[in-house]
Design a protein around this motif. Structure first.
Motif, PDB file in Angstrom:
ATOM      1  N   GLU A 251      30.715  22.767  54.964  1.00 48.61           N
ATOM      2  CA  GLU A 251      30.427  22.851  56.391  1.00 48.61           C
ATOM      3  C   GLU A 251      29.048  23.460  56.619  1.00 48.61           C
ATOM      4  O   GLU A 251      28.568  24.246  55.796  1.00 48.61           O
ATOM      5  CB  GLU A 251      31.484  23.705  57.092  1.00 48.61           C
ATOM      6  N   PRO A 252      28.417  23.137  57.753  1.00 44.85           N
ATOM      7  CA  PRO A 252      27.114  23.741  58.057  1.00 44.85           C
ATOM      8  C   PRO A 252      27.250  25.246  58.298  1.00 44.85           C
ATOM      9  O   PRO A 252      28.339  25.758  58.552  1.00 44.85           O
ATOM     10  CB  PRO A 252      26.663  23.019  59.327  1.00 44.85           C
ATOM     11  N   TYR A 253      26.131  25.920  58.215  1.00 46.35           N
ATOM     12  CA  TYR A 253      26.096  27.360  58.460  1.00 46.35           C
ATOM     13  C   TYR A 253      26.482  27.645  59.911  1.00 46.35           C
ATOM     14  O   TYR A 253      26.122  26.895  60.819  1.00 46.35           O
ATOM     15  CB  TYR A 253      24.699  27.911  58.192  1.00 46.35           C
TER      16      TYR A 253
ATOM     17  N   GLN B 240      21.195  20.944  64.795  1.00 52.63           N
ATOM     18  CA  GLN B 240      21.110  21.089  63.346  1.00 52.63           C
ATOM     19  C   GLN B 240      22.429  20.705  62.684  1.00 52.63           C
ATOM     20  O   GLN B 240      22.429  20.066  61.631  1.00 52.63           O
ATOM     21  CB  GLN B 240      20.724  22.528  62.981  1.00 52.63           C
ATOM     22  N   LYS B 241      23.546  21.053  63.312  1.00 52.64           N
ATOM     23  CA  LYS B 241      24.855  20.684  62.764  1.00 52.64           C
ATOM     24  C   LYS B 241      25.060  19.174  62.795  1.00 52.64           C
ATOM     25  O   LYS B 241      25.661  18.603  61.878  1.00 52.64           O
ATOM     26  CB  LYS B 241      25.972  21.400  63.516  1.00 52.64           C
ATOM     27  N   ALA B 242      24.539  18.511  63.824  1.00 54.83           N
ATOM     28  CA  ALA B 242      24.627  17.046  63.893  1.00 54.83           C
ATOM     29  C   ALA B 242      23.805  16.428  62.762  1.00 54.83           C
ATOM     30  O   ALA B 242      24.239  15.452  62.132  1.00 54.83           O
ATOM     31  CB  ALA B 242      24.144  16.552  65.257  1.00 54.83           C
ATOM     32  N   ALA B 243      22.633  16.989  62.505  1.00 58.93           N
ATOM     33  CA  ALA B 243      21.804  16.503  61.404  1.00 58.93           C
ATOM     34  C   ALA B 243      22.514  16.735  60.070  1.00 58.93           C
ATOM     35  O   ALA B 243      22.464  15.888  59.170  1.00 58.93           O
ATOM     36  CB  ALA B 243      20.438  17.201  61.415  1.00 58.93           C
ATOM     37  N   TRP B 244      23.193  17.870  59.927  1.00 63.03           N
ATOM     38  CA  TRP B 244      23.950  18.187  58.714  1.00 63.03           C
ATOM     39  C   TRP B 244      25.011  17.106  58.463  1.00 63.03           C
ATOM     40  O   TRP B 244      25.150  16.609  57.351  1.00 63.03           O
ATOM     41  CB  TRP B 244      24.613  19.547  58.853  1.00 63.03           C
ATOM     42  N   ALA B 245      25.759  16.770  59.512  1.00 61.09           N
ATOM     43  CA  ALA B 245      26.822  15.770  59.375  1.00 61.09           C
ATOM     44  C   ALA B 245      26.247  14.417  58.958  1.00 61.09           C
ATOM     45  O   ALA B 245      26.823  13.721  58.111  1.00 61.09           O
ATOM     46  CB  ALA B 245      27.590  15.645  60.689  1.00 61.09           C
ATOM     47  N   GLU B 246      25.124  14.061  59.528  1.00 61.66           N
ATOM     48  CA  GLU B 246      24.488  12.783  59.180  1.00 61.66           C
ATOM     49  C   GLU B 246      24.013  12.784  57.725  1.00 61.66           C
ATOM     50  O   GLU B 246      24.255  11.827  56.981  1.00 61.66           O
ATOM     51  CB  GLU B 246      23.310  12.509  60.108  1.00 61.66           C
TER      52      GLU B 246
ATOM     53  N   VAL C 151      19.243  21.351  52.432  1.00 64.18           N
ATOM     54  CA  VAL C 151      19.820  20.597  53.547  1.00 64.18           C
ATOM     55  C   VAL C 151      19.639  21.375  54.851  1.00 64.18           C
ATOM     56  O   VAL C 151      19.304  20.798  55.880  1.00 64.18           O
ATOM     57  CB  VAL C 151      21.309  20.265  53.285  1.00 64.18           C
ATOM     58  N   ARG C 152      19.823  22.675  54.790  1.00 64.40           N
ATOM     59  CA  ARG C 152      19.622  23.496  55.995  1.00 64.40           C
ATOM     60  C   ARG C 152      18.186  23.391  56.493  1.00 64.40           C
ATOM     61  O   ARG C 152      17.936  23.257  57.690  1.00 64.40           O
ATOM     62  CB  ARG C 152      19.971  24.951  55.693  1.00 64.40           C
ATOM     63  N   LEU C 153      17.255  23.450  55.557  1.00 66.02           N
ATOM     64  CA  LEU C 153      15.846  23.318  55.928  1.00 66.02           C
ATOM     65  C   LEU C 153      15.564  21.938  56.521  1.00 66.02           C
ATOM     66  O   LEU C 153      14.875  21.813  57.537  1.00 66.02           O
ATOM     67  CB  LEU C 153      14.977  23.573  54.694  1.00 66.02           C
ATOM     68  N   ALA C 154      16.125  20.913  55.911  1.00 68.08           N
ATOM     69  CA  ALA C 154      15.950  19.552  56.434  1.00 68.08           C
ATOM     70  C   ALA C 154      16.530  19.441  57.841  1.00 68.08           C
ATOM     71  O   ALA C 154      15.925  18.822  58.726  1.00 68.08           O
ATOM     72  CB  ALA C 154      16.617  18.543  55.504  1.00 68.08           C
TER      73      ALA C 154
END
Length: 129
Positions: free
Chosen positions: A38-40, A47-53, A69-72
């Protein structure tokens, strides 16, 4: 500078491991890998939407990739709000490349398409049918 080694999990997803079996025969993958997860909690909704993608598009990523991934995700969320400058765009491209998400890498991934589909150009380039 030599090319980076392709992780075994990515090679399996892309089909490189079956195409060049000898190259990956002795290569071992880390034994205690965990999924990306899961995202931070402190990340924004963008940012969480980008994480899911990213998690959906790159199934080979593991928990060891979380910081990149967090940085991205930070750069992608910023890109959605503002126009990224040249330096930020280069930083995002570099991160995505390290994660194996450049257009060249994506074209190598085997998405499980129909193996029976023949390329019409094979007739002209002498590839076996």
């Amino acid at each position: 500078m030599p090319r980076q080694r392709t992780p075994k999990a990515k090679a399996e997803v892309s089909g490189a491991a079956s195409k060049n079996a000898a190259r990956f025969k002795g290569r071992s993958a880390p034994k205690q890998t965990r999924p990306l997860g899961e995202p931070y909690a402190t990340m924004t909704s963008e940012q969480k939407a980008a994480w899911a993608e990213i998690q959906f598009e790159m199934p080979w990523l593991t928990s060891s990739d979380r910081v990149l991934v967090r940085l991205a995700c930070s750069w992608v969320a910023r890109m959605e709000k503002d126009d990224l400058g040249v330096a930020a765009s280069s930083a995002l491209a570099s991160i995505m490349s390290k994660l194996g998400a450049t257009p060249v890498d994506v074209s190598k991934v085997n998405h499980g398409g129909d193996e029976d589909d023949e390329d019409p150009s094979n007739e002209f380039f002498g590839r076996p049918h």
